[in-house]
Design an enzyme around this catalytic site. Structure first.
Site, PDB file in Angstrom:
ATOM      1  N   GLY A  50     -23.749  92.254  76.472  1.00 51.06           N
ATOM      2  CA  GLY A  50     -22.299  92.403  76.402  1.00 51.06           C
ATOM      3  C   GLY A  50     -21.753  93.416  77.383  1.00 51.06           C
ATOM      4  O   GLY A  50     -20.549  93.649  77.427  1.00 51.06           O
ATOM      5  N   CYS A  51     -22.627  94.035  78.171  1.00 51.08           N
ATOM      6  CA  CYS A  51     -22.172  94.979  79.192  1.00 51.08           C
ATOM      7  C   CYS A  51     -22.139  94.281  80.541  1.00 51.08           C
ATOM      8  O   CYS A  51     -23.061  93.537  80.883  1.00 51.08           O
ATOM      9  CB  CYS A  51     -23.118  96.189  79.276  1.00 51.08           C
ATOM     10  SG  CYS A  51     -23.011  97.292  77.860  1.00 51.08           S
ATOM     11  N   GLN A  52     -21.103  94.545  81.296  1.00 51.82           N
ATOM     12  CA  GLN A  52     -20.985  93.990  82.640  1.00 51.82           C
ATOM     13  C   GLN A  52     -22.071  94.567  83.541  1.00 51.82           C
ATOM     14  O   GLN A  52     -22.694  93.863  84.314  1.00 51.82           O
ATOM     15  CB  GLN A  52     -19.596  94.309  83.192  1.00 51.82           C
ATOM     16  CG  GLN A  52     -19.325  93.746  84.568  1.00 51.82           C
ATOM     17  CD  GLN A  52     -17.926  94.118  85.059  1.00 51.82           C
ATOM     18  OE1 GLN A  52     -17.248  94.953  84.463  1.00 51.82           O
ATOM     19  NE2 GLN A  52     -17.511  93.498  86.129  1.00 51.82           N
TER      20      GLN A  52
END
Length: 140
Positions: A50-52
């Protein structure tokens, strides 16, 4: 120090800065002080979904306290995880699970992040609490 006391310190530190340029610079500086994760944990198993940017997080129990280490390939994200580790590392799992994360709103972090970074922040907190929950079940 308790989680609440550490969070209060973080709020106080961020309040010393007049604008977000200074706060971003402070976050970058915090990222440089991050206790680095061992290279063996820089695997897909330790990447926060969920982290870029890539963010690796590891947790270990030490004297009934959870100790976090992390790294990121992006300087702002590294600063964000550094803030979270400062607040939650070396704390009892139950304290982490029950802790409030309102300090993030108080320093204005969420509103000054891009939507993808804000989602990543939520994912980081969720992963920290999941580690704490896993360790708490081992204690009981």
């Amino acid at each position: 120090m308790t989680i609440a006391e550490i969070q209060a310190d973080i709020i106080e530190e961020f309040s010393m800065f007049d604008d977000w340029e200074e706060r971003y610079q402070y976050m970058i500086d915090l990222g440089k002080t991050l206790p680095l994760i061992d290279e063996k944990y820089k695997t897909d198993d330790h990447i926060i979904k969920g982290c870029q940017s890539k963010v690796w997080l590891n947790a270990e129990m030490n004297d009934e306290k959870v100790v976090f280490t992390a790294d990121s390939d992006a300087i702002i994200t590294k600063g964000i995880i550094a803030i979270l580790i400062r607040a939650f590392s070396n704390q009892h799992p139950k304290a982490i699970i029950e802790s409030n994360t309102g300090f993030i709103d108080e320093i204005g972090l969420k509103e000054h992040l891009s939507p993808t970074r804000a989602n990543g922040l939520v994912s980081m907190i969720k992963q920290i609490k999941m580690y704490a929950l896993a360790y708490q079940t081992q204690i009981n």
